[in-house]
Design a protein around this motif. Structure first.
Motif, PDB file in Angstrom:
ATOM      1  N   LYS A 123      17.340   1.643 -43.323  1.00 18.41           N
ATOM      2  CA  LYS A 123      18.009   1.066 -41.926  1.00 18.41           C
ATOM      3  C   LYS A 123      17.031   2.196 -40.879  1.00 18.41           C
ATOM      4  O   LYS A 123      16.711   1.704 -39.959  1.00 18.41           O
ATOM      5  CB  LYS A 123      19.300   1.231 -41.790  1.00 18.41           C
ATOM      6  CG  LYS A 123      20.178   0.404 -42.243  1.00 18.41           C
ATOM      7  CD  LYS A 123      21.873   0.895 -41.961  1.00 18.41           C
ATOM      8  CE  LYS A 123      22.852  -0.304 -42.286  1.00 18.41           C
ATOM      9  NZ  LYS A 123      24.067   0.446 -42.096  1.00 18.41           N
ATOM     10  N   TYR A 171      21.463  10.682 -44.772  1.00 14.82           N
ATOM     11  CA  TYR A 171      21.764  10.103 -45.898  1.00 14.82           C
ATOM     12  C   TYR A 171      20.697   9.102 -46.434  1.00 14.82           C
ATOM     13  O   TYR A 171      20.578   9.014 -47.811  1.00 14.82           O
ATOM     14  CB  TYR A 171      22.981   8.858 -45.135  1.00 14.82           C
ATOM     15  CG  TYR A 171      23.112   7.707 -46.337  1.00 14.82           C
ATOM     16  CD1 TYR A 171      23.985   7.930 -47.210  1.00 14.82           C
ATOM     17  CD2 TYR A 171      22.563   6.552 -46.255  1.00 14.82           C
ATOM     18  CE1 TYR A 171      24.287   6.833 -48.304  1.00 14.82           C
ATOM     19  CE2 TYR A 171      22.834   5.481 -46.934  1.00 14.82           C
ATOM     20  CZ  TYR A 171      23.751   5.705 -47.983  1.00 14.82           C
ATOM     21  OH  TYR A 171      23.889   4.551 -48.820  1.00 14.82           O
ATOM     22  N   PHE A 172      19.580   8.402 -45.728  1.00 16.05           N
ATOM     23  CA  PHE A 172      18.730   7.768 -46.177  1.00 16.05           C
ATOM     24  C   PHE A 172      17.419   8.716 -46.815  1.00 16.05           C
ATOM     25  O   PHE A 172      16.738   8.346 -47.668  1.00 16.05           O
ATOM     26  CB  PHE A 172      17.935   6.742 -45.176  1.00 16.05           C
ATOM     27  CG  PHE A 172      18.967   5.627 -45.203  1.00 16.05           C
ATOM     28  CD1 PHE A 172      19.078   4.703 -46.178  1.00 16.05           C
ATOM     29  CD2 PHE A 172      19.781   5.431 -43.842  1.00 16.05           C
ATOM     30  CE1 PHE A 172      19.815   3.554 -45.942  1.00 16.05           C
ATOM     31  CE2 PHE A 172      20.367   4.183 -43.889  1.00 16.05           C
ATOM     32  CZ  PHE A 172      20.436   3.437 -44.716  1.00 16.05           C
ATOM     33  N   ASP A 204      21.967  -0.378 -50.541  1.00 15.28           N
ATOM     34  CA  ASP A 204      22.805   0.199 -49.342  1.00 15.28           C
ATOM     35  C   ASP A 204      23.491  -0.982 -48.496  1.00 15.28           C
ATOM     36  O   ASP A 204      24.669  -1.129 -48.401  1.00 15.28           O
ATOM     37  CB  ASP A 204      22.146   1.288 -48.488  1.00 15.28           C
ATOM     38  CG  ASP A 204      23.056   1.764 -47.453  1.00 15.28           C
ATOM     39  OD1 ASP A 204      23.808   2.451 -47.661  1.00 15.28           O
ATOM     40  OD2 ASP A 204      22.719   1.148 -46.321  1.00 15.28           O
ATOM     41  N   ALA A 253      28.944   1.486 -37.277  1.00 12.80           N
ATOM     42  CA  ALA A 253      27.462   1.827 -36.938  1.00 12.80           C
ATOM     43  C   ALA A 253      26.901   0.448 -36.303  1.00 12.80           C
ATOM     44  O   ALA A 253      27.526   0.537 -34.862  1.00 12.80           O
ATOM     45  CB  ALA A 253      26.637   1.840 -38.522  1.00 12.80           C
ATOM     46  N   GLN A 310      28.680  -2.338 -43.393  1.00 13.35           N
ATOM     47  CA  GLN A 310      29.895  -1.980 -42.586  1.00 13.35           C
ATOM     48  C   GLN A 310      30.787  -3.222 -42.290  1.00 13.35           C
ATOM     49  O   GLN A 310      31.948  -3.080 -42.682  1.00 13.35           O
ATOM     50  CB  GLN A 310      29.430  -1.450 -41.237  1.00 13.35           C
ATOM     51  CG  GLN A 310      29.092   0.331 -41.376  1.00 13.35           C
ATOM     52  CD  GLN A 310      27.766   0.806 -41.796  1.00 13.35           C
ATOM     53  OE1 GLN A 310      27.001  -0.271 -41.811  1.00 13.35           O
ATOM     54  NE2 GLN A 310      27.556   1.960 -42.224  1.00 13.35           N
ATOM     55  N   TRP A 344      32.872  -3.875 -45.426  1.00 16.25           N
ATOM     56  CA  TRP A 344      33.899  -2.934 -45.581  1.00 16.25           C
ATOM     57  C   TRP A 344      35.068  -3.421 -44.661  1.00 16.25           C
ATOM     58  O   TRP A 344      36.168  -3.400 -44.881  1.00 16.25           O
ATOM     59  CB  TRP A 344      33.362  -1.570 -45.569  1.00 16.25           C
ATOM     60  CG  TRP A 344      32.320  -1.268 -46.503  1.00 16.25           C
ATOM     61  CD1 TRP A 344      32.188  -1.778 -47.923  1.00 16.25           C
ATOM     62  CD2 TRP A 344      31.095  -0.324 -46.392  1.00 16.25           C
ATOM     63  NE1 TRP A 344      30.912  -1.456 -48.232  1.00 16.25           N
ATOM     64  CE2 TRP A 344      30.404  -0.597 -47.551  1.00 16.25           C
ATOM     65  CE3 TRP A 344      30.887   0.492 -45.024  1.00 16.25           C
ATOM     66  CZ2 TRP A 344      29.197   0.379 -47.598  1.00 16.25           C
ATOM     67  CZ3 TRP A 344      29.586   1.055 -45.449  1.00 16.25           C
ATOM     68  CH2 TRP A 344      28.886   1.297 -46.454  1.00 16.25           C
ATOM     69  N   ASP A 366      24.810   4.146 -35.241  1.00 16.85           N
ATOM     70  CA  ASP A 366      24.370   5.148 -36.229  1.00 16.85           C
ATOM     71  C   ASP A 366      23.571   6.208 -35.431  1.00 16.85           C
ATOM     72  O   ASP A 366      22.427   6.769 -35.810  1.00 16.85           O
ATOM     73  CB  ASP A 366      23.497   4.515 -37.441  1.00 16.85           C
ATOM     74  CG  ASP A 366      24.476   4.471 -38.688  1.00 16.85           C
ATOM     75  OD1 ASP A 366      25.594   4.792 -38.726  1.00 16.85           O
ATOM     76  OD2 ASP A 366      24.019   3.862 -39.529  1.00 16.85           O
ATOM     77  N   PRO A 426      33.228   4.245 -41.261  1.00 16.48           N
ATOM     78  CA  PRO A 426      32.567   4.055 -42.298  1.00 16.48           C
ATOM     79  C   PRO A 426      31.186   4.212 -42.304  1.00 16.48           C
ATOM     80  O   PRO A 426      30.238   3.515 -42.943  1.00 16.48           O
ATOM     81  CB  PRO A 426      32.734   2.530 -42.880  1.00 16.48           C
ATOM     82  CG  PRO A 426      32.933   2.041 -41.357  1.00 16.48           C
ATOM     83  CD  PRO A 426      33.490   3.027 -40.392  1.00 16.48           C
ATOM     84  N   THR A 427      30.718   5.213 -41.695  1.00 17.17           N
ATOM     85  CA  THR A 427      29.125   5.590 -41.563  1.00 17.17           C
ATOM     86  C   THR A 427      28.936   7.058 -41.575  1.00 17.17           C
ATOM     87  O   THR A 427      29.743   7.802 -41.042  1.00 17.17           O
ATOM     88  CB  THR A 427      28.447   4.978 -40.275  1.00 17.17           C
ATOM     89  OG1 THR A 427      27.738   6.012 -39.398  1.00 17.17           O
ATOM     90  CG2 THR A 427      29.558   4.441 -39.502  1.00 17.17           C
ATOM     91  N   THR A 428      27.819   7.800 -42.329  1.00 16.14           N
ATOM     92  CA  THR A 428      27.755   9.100 -42.307  1.00 16.14           C
ATOM     93  C   THR A 428      27.677   9.770 -41.074  1.00 16.14           C
ATOM     94  O   THR A 428      28.030  10.709 -40.504  1.00 16.14           O
ATOM     95  CB  THR A 428      26.568   9.425 -43.320  1.00 16.14           C
ATOM     96  OG1 THR A 428      25.477   8.787 -42.849  1.00 16.14           O
ATOM     97  CG2 THR A 428      27.142   8.880 -44.853  1.00 16.14           C
ATOM     98  N   LEU A 465      33.181   7.386 -44.584  1.00 16.87           N
ATOM     99  CA  LEU A 465      32.324   7.820 -45.535  1.00 16.87           C
ATOM    100  C   LEU A 465      31.254   8.870 -44.811  1.00 16.87           C
ATOM    101  O   LEU A 465      30.924   8.531 -43.892  1.00 16.87           O
ATOM    102  CB  LEU A 465      31.521   6.656 -45.661  1.00 16.87           C
ATOM    103  CG  LEU A 465      32.214   5.238 -46.103  1.00 16.87           C
ATOM    104  CD1 LEU A 465      31.303   3.972 -46.296  1.00 16.87           C
ATOM    105  CD2 LEU A 465      32.744   5.553 -47.375  1.00 16.87           C
ATOM    106  N   LEU A 474      32.552   9.007 -50.521  1.00 17.85           N
ATOM    107  CA  LEU A 474      31.072   8.340 -50.602  1.00 17.85           C
ATOM    108  C   LEU A 474      30.579   8.513 -51.923  1.00 17.85           C
ATOM    109  O   LEU A 474      31.093   8.990 -52.856  1.00 17.85           O
ATOM    110  CB  LEU A 474      30.013   9.548 -49.516  1.00 17.85           C
ATOM    111  CG  LEU A 474      28.809   8.731 -49.395  1.00 17.85           C
ATOM    112  CD1 LEU A 474      28.710   7.726 -48.468  1.00 17.85           C
ATOM    113  CD2 LEU A 474      27.846   9.937 -48.965  1.00 17.85           C
ATOM    114  N   TRP A 475      29.399   7.844 -52.385  1.00 19.54           N
ATOM    115  CA  TRP A 475      28.807   7.995 -53.548  1.00 19.54           C
ATOM    116  C   TRP A 475      27.494   8.782 -53.272  1.00 19.54           C
ATOM    117  O   TRP A 475      27.569   9.419 -52.214  1.00 19.54           O
ATOM    118  CB  TRP A 475      28.285   6.419 -53.661  1.00 19.54           C
ATOM    119  CG  TRP A 475      27.593   5.927 -52.618  1.00 19.54           C
ATOM    120  CD1 TRP A 475      26.335   6.087 -52.454  1.00 19.54           C
ATOM    121  CD2 TRP A 475      28.066   5.343 -51.549  1.00 19.54           C
ATOM    122  NE1 TRP A 475      26.120   5.466 -51.115  1.00 19.54           N
ATOM    123  CE2 TRP A 475      26.921   4.997 -50.598  1.00 19.54           C
ATOM    124  CE3 TRP A 475      29.405   4.980 -51.031  1.00 19.54           C
ATOM    125  CZ2 TRP A 475      27.281   4.442 -49.415  1.00 19.54           C
ATOM    126  CZ3 TRP A 475      29.614   4.340 -49.906  1.00 19.54           C
ATOM    127  CH2 TRP A 475      28.713   4.223 -48.901  1.00 19.54           C
TER     128      TRP A 475
END
Ligand code: RAM
Length: 364
Positions: free
Chosen positions: A68, A74-75, A150, A193, A200, A203, A229, A254-256, A280, A300-301
């Motif tokens: 993204k 994160y990416f 993702d 985001a 997102q 979720w 984001d 729900p976004t880093t 997250l 998070l994963w």
């Protein structure tokens, strides 16, 4: 246009390639709509192509990663996982992508660029569920395998989706985490985001559904805000949420990028420890906010594992071990065996909940 011979005619000129690309774009744009709206299965269900689980993995492939947003840590971690796996498999990695968290048209251009460069596969985290479809179908019609990771597009616009965890689990557990922290009472908000983001939004859909359970009757979702984001916008949106809703008890982000910015704001304000925050985030971003009492628990994963699984899925698709159909299985190297689920979805596993007790064991 399926399986056109573009990739098998290396002497085709750039101009001819562009002309074919434009024609195919027009053709897919005109023909796909009705079927797309009703078809809920992955592109693997198109005619042709049978999986051969025993075939050897191909080498010397090029897989393009299109996150993204390229400057999002994160990416960076996720795509490094993809790069490492491709190196191990004797193939090449490349990464392209926009720097803004809302640049859907930038993502479309990058898909077209990867198609023109005739990569063997692309792994895409889609900023928007529908906007990339025509370009991705064009890639697939040129024999390029398309994996989303993702954040998904529509199932018919890719061969498989490598999902971080079940969307339902992620949505519901974030609500549970926050509700426990606020004693099941009070106003809450979501800081997301981009407004179009498939992941997102999926979720958030499950969060809203979870909130319908009578045990949350005293919990009220007062607003969903969007920080795109972007660190600064997410920080300002958090500030705005607290100004608009002075009785706010908790925020789910729900976004880093969002959770980090919200933690930064809360940490330096009178709300620290009073307004709860979960969502997250990466342990590296959130460590200091867990230690200073701004955040109790979040989840998070492992992003590197997600990138690795996307890369291994892409190579298995190009090699013909899988086509993306439900029930097919493949071995993702040291990650073990994965089975493709309904709609061409491959799920990484369960996320981890991080808190003061375990956060120091994680270094991503
Ligand atoms: C941000 C992005 C990404 C999402 C994570 C949790 O980095 O929005 O798509 O999966 O947060």
């Amino acid at each position: 246009m399926r399986k056109s011979s573009l990739r098998r005619t290396p002497r085709r000129t750039g101009a001819a390639l562009a002309a074919v690309t434009a024609l195919a774009l027009a053709a897919t744009a005109c023909s796909g709509t009705t079927k797309d709206d009703v078809d809920n299965e992955s592109a693997a269900n198109a005619p042709g192509g049978k999986a051969d689980p025993d075939t050897a993995l191909k080498k010397d492939l090029t897989v393009g990663f299109l996150p993204k947003q390229v400057n999002n840590p994160y990416f960076t971690t996720a795509d490094k996982g993809g790069e490492k796996a491709l190196r191990e498999l004797g193939s090449r990695f490349k990464e392209v992508g926009p720097s803004s968290g809302t640049d859907t048209s930038g993502q479309v251009s990058y898909v077209n660029t990867l198609t023109q460069q005739q990569v063997d596969a692309m792994a895409v985290s889609a900023q928007d569920p529908g906007a990339l479809c025509t370009a991705l179908k064009q890639a697939m019609s040129n024999d390029i395998k398309v994996v989303t990771y993702d954040s998904d597009t529509r199932p018919e616009c890719r061969n498989a989706f490598v999902s971080q965890a079940s969307s339902e689990d992620l949505g519901r557990t974030q609500v549970r985490l926050l509700a426990e922290q606020i004693g099941y009472r009070g106003e809450i908000a979501i800081l997301s985001a981009a407004q179009t983001a498939t992941n997102q939004n999926a979720w958030i859909g499950f969060m809203k559904d979870e909130l319908k359970d009578p045990k949350y009757q005293d919990v009220e979702l007062v607003k969903v805000a969007y920080g795109d984001d972007d660190a600064q916008k997410s920080f300002q949106q958090t500030q705005g949420l607290l100004q608009e809703h002075p009785k706010l008890k908790g925020i789910i982000s729900p976004t880093t990028v969002g959770i980090k910015a919200a933690a930064q704001y809360l940490s330096g304000s009178k709300y620290r420890g009073r307004v709860r925050l979960t969502g997250l985030g990466t342990p590296n971003d959130m460590r200091k906010y867990v230690k200073n009492g701004t955040v109790e628990a979040f989840e998070l994963w492992d992003p590197a594992k997600l990138g690795e699984l996307a890369a291994r899925t892409a190579v298995a698709l190009v090699s013909g071990q899988i086509t993306g159909k439900k029930g097919e299985t493949f071995t993702a190297g040291p990650m073990g065996e994965y089975t493709i689920g309904s709609g061409g979805v491959i799920s990484l596993g369960r996320p981890t909940v991080f808190d003061a007790k375990n956060i120091d064991r994680f270094t991503f």
